[in-house]
Write an enzyme that holds these catalytic residues in place. Structure first.
Site, short mmCIF file in Angstrom:
data_model
loop_
_atom_site.label_atom_id
_atom_site.label_comp_id
_atom_site.label_asym_id
_atom_site.label_seq_id
_atom_site.Cartn_x
_atom_site.Cartn_y
_atom_site.Cartn_z
N GLU A 189 0.95 -1.27 0.03
CA GLU A 189 0.16 0.06 -0.10
C GLU A 189 0.81 1.12 0.18
O GLU A 189 0.73 1.95 1.14
CB GLU A 189 -1.13 0.19 1.38
CG GLU A 189 -1.95 -1.03 1.37
CD GLU A 189 -2.91 -1.08 2.26
OE1 GLU A 189 -2.89 -0.03 2.99
OE2 GLU A 189 -3.94 -1.60 2.22
N GLU B 272 -5.32 -8.78 1.34
CA GLU B 272 -5.91 -8.52 2.76
C GLU B 272 -7.33 -8.25 2.44
O GLU B 272 -7.81 -7.48 1.77
CB GLU B 272 -5.44 -7.09 3.33
CG GLU B 272 -3.99 -7.17 3.92
CD GLU B 272 -3.23 -5.86 4.36
OE1 GLU B 272 -4.32 -5.05 4.95
OE2 GLU B 272 -2.33 -5.64 4.33
C1 GAL Z 1 -4.00 -2.12 5.63
C2 GAL Z 1 -3.02 -2.19 6.20
C3 GAL Z 1 -2.59 -3.06 7.22
C4 GAL Z 1 -3.70 -2.98 8.33
C5 GAL Z 1 -5.17 -2.90 7.62
C6 GAL Z 1 -6.44 -2.72 8.43
O1 GAL Z 1 -4.11 -0.84 5.00
O2 GAL Z 1 -2.04 -2.71 5.18
O3 GAL Z 1 -1.66 -3.14 7.89
O4 GAL Z 1 -3.66 -2.22 9.04
O5 GAL Z 1 -5.21 -1.85 6.52
O6 GAL Z 1 -6.53 -1.13 8.78
#
Ligand code: GAL
Length: 453
Positions: free
Chosen positions: A168, A358
């Site tokens: 990201e 994710e």
């Molecule tokens: C993403 C990030 C993670 C985690 C997740 C939830 O943006 O890569 O590290 O924090 O969001 O907020």
């Protein structure tokens, strides 16, 4: 027809969010270490309740116990990141063998337990020593990253084949250097930010090159980008086309979060024309050969998807949301169809397999009187989102895998420990872990390769 037979089911984490051990065994300091610890003067709160990742989930010392839990939960794949300054305390130069040993042991332990390691090289914990030299604004920053990548690839590529270069950049630049609410908590102007994005893209490209040249196991290389696409308001052709267009379009206020800004140069070898239209002479300085490096082929598009990208409507509501709609404890809208539209649109535009690197939610979990953690919202969220992902796969989108965020509760950046994203509950007072109910349901889904959804 649903998920491919070799679909990668698993969960994800990031070094700073769970490792702790922030000064252990020769580790150097990164910007999150430094800024979360510099509140002692009481000048400014960077993180809610002034929390730090100094100890976090103490995964650095408890990784074996954690991997045993992952095995019990039926995880077959685990995406984690390398803490750059554990391996190179100053970011470049001297290698810390103990840091290398930690990741090497972690990889061995995963494999011993039947879990495939997927490595992210950079998940936001930028070396403080390099930050002092200008960090991502320094023209040498991409070479520093390539040097670091080479050290990690040398150490782990005999056992690791999945690589993600950066996590990201949209967020670590957008929140770290534009909005100023993530480390290093700065608010810079576009001319700096634009050049920074170019340097990060170059760093990504140089890492791809290093991985391809040096990896011992045949590598599968990608990145983990933020931002979902827009979902159409209905299924009509017009709405679908409009949502696609809005997904990749950007303006000078939101380009940092647009896949059109970040991914077009990687896949098309040039910046999106819109960039030249709106930024003119402020566009990044491009040296000869830069675009060739940036656009070196990747094997997949990794994307972190939480909620659909929204456009504000004139009455002030983000498009596709409504009064009282379901929201997670981050206040993010629950929009399962984004796991249909995001992979579909990204696949349509860029043509490489998609990996959901994710997806998950923060929820107000606690340990019940019966000693268990009942989290029906997470179970429901997983089911709803995965049904949509399965629909995308059935419609022909090539989806490589799904990695739930996160394997365990952890340090949620500026929100500290308040937001619980884990499949495993962590009591930070005792470091006791409890597998949440949702993890057992997720196990069934994984075991049936998504049939039992
Ligand atoms: C993403 C990030 C993670 C985690 C997740 C939830 O943006 O890569 O590290 O924090 O969001 O907020």
């Amino acid at each position: 027809m649903a998920f491919r037979k070799d679909f990668l089911w698993g969960a994800a984490s990031a070094a700073y969010q769970l490792e702790g051990g922030y000064r252990a065994d020769g580790k150097g300091l990164n910007i999150w270490d430094v800024f979360t610890n510099c509140h002692s003067a009481g000048i400014k709160k960077f993180v809610r309740y002034n929390e730090t990742g100094n100890e976090a989930c103490d995964h650095y010392h408890r990784y074996k116990e954690d991997i045993a839990l992952m095995k019990k939960m039926g995880l077959k794949n685990y995406r984690f990141s390398i803490n750059w300054t554990r391996v190179l305390p100053d970011g470049i130069g001297k290698v810390n063998e103990q840091g290398i040993k930690f990741y090497s042991d972690l990889v061995d332990e995963l494999i011993k337990n039947g879990i495939t390691p997927l490595v992210t090289l950079f998940h936001w914990d930028y070396p403080y020593e390099l930050y002092k030299k200008g960090g991502w604004l320094n023209p040498e920053s991409s070479d520093w990253f390539a040097e670091y990548a080479a050290v990690v690839v040398d150490a782990l590529s005999d056992r690791v084949s999945y690589w993600m270069t950066v996590n990201e950049p949209q967020v670590f630049i957008g929140l770290g250097f534009y909005a100023g609410n993530h480390a290093p908590f700065l608010k810079l102007h576009s001319c700096d930010l634009l050049q920074m994005t170019h340097n990060v893209l170059l760093a990504h490209g140089k890492a791809v090159k290093v991985i391809r040249e040096k990896a011992k196991l045949s590598p599968r290389v990608g990145f983990a980008f933020a931002t979902a696409c827009c979902s159409p308001l209905d299924n009509s052709k017009e709405e679908t086309e409009a949502a696609y267009k809005r997904s990749f379009d950007f303006d000078c206020g939101n380009y940092l979060f647009s896949p059109g800004w970040w991914a077009d140069p990687i896949f098309f070898g040039k910046y999106n024309e819109k960039g030249y239209e709106i930024f003119g002479n402020d566009m990044p300085h491009i040296n000869e050969g830069d675009m060739e490096i940036i656009s070196l082929p990747v094997d997949f598009y990794g994307v972190n998807v939480y909620d659909a990208k929204s456009i504000m409507t004139i009455d002030g509501y983000p498009e596709g949301t409504y009064t009282g709609m379901p929201r997670t404890s981050m206040n993010w809208a629950v929009t399962p169809e984004t796991l249909y539209w995001t992979p579909r649109f990204l696949y349509e535009r860029y043509g490489v397999p998609i990996m959901i690197t994710e997806n998950g939610l923060a929820n107000n979990d606690w340990v019940s009187l019966d000693g268990k953690v009942h989290d029906p919202q997470r179970t429901d969220f997983i089911e709803r989102y995965l049904k949509e992902l399965r629909r995308a796969a059935s419609d022909g989108v090539d989806i490589l895998g799904y990695l739930h965020w996160s394997v365990m509760d952890n340090f949620e950046w500026a929100d500290g420990y308040d937001r619980r994203f884990g499949l495993i509950y962590v009591d930070y007072r005792t470091q006791e872990r409890t597998i949440k109910d949702s993890a057992f349901r997720y196990k069934e889904i994984m075991e049936s390769n998504g049939e039992r959804l």
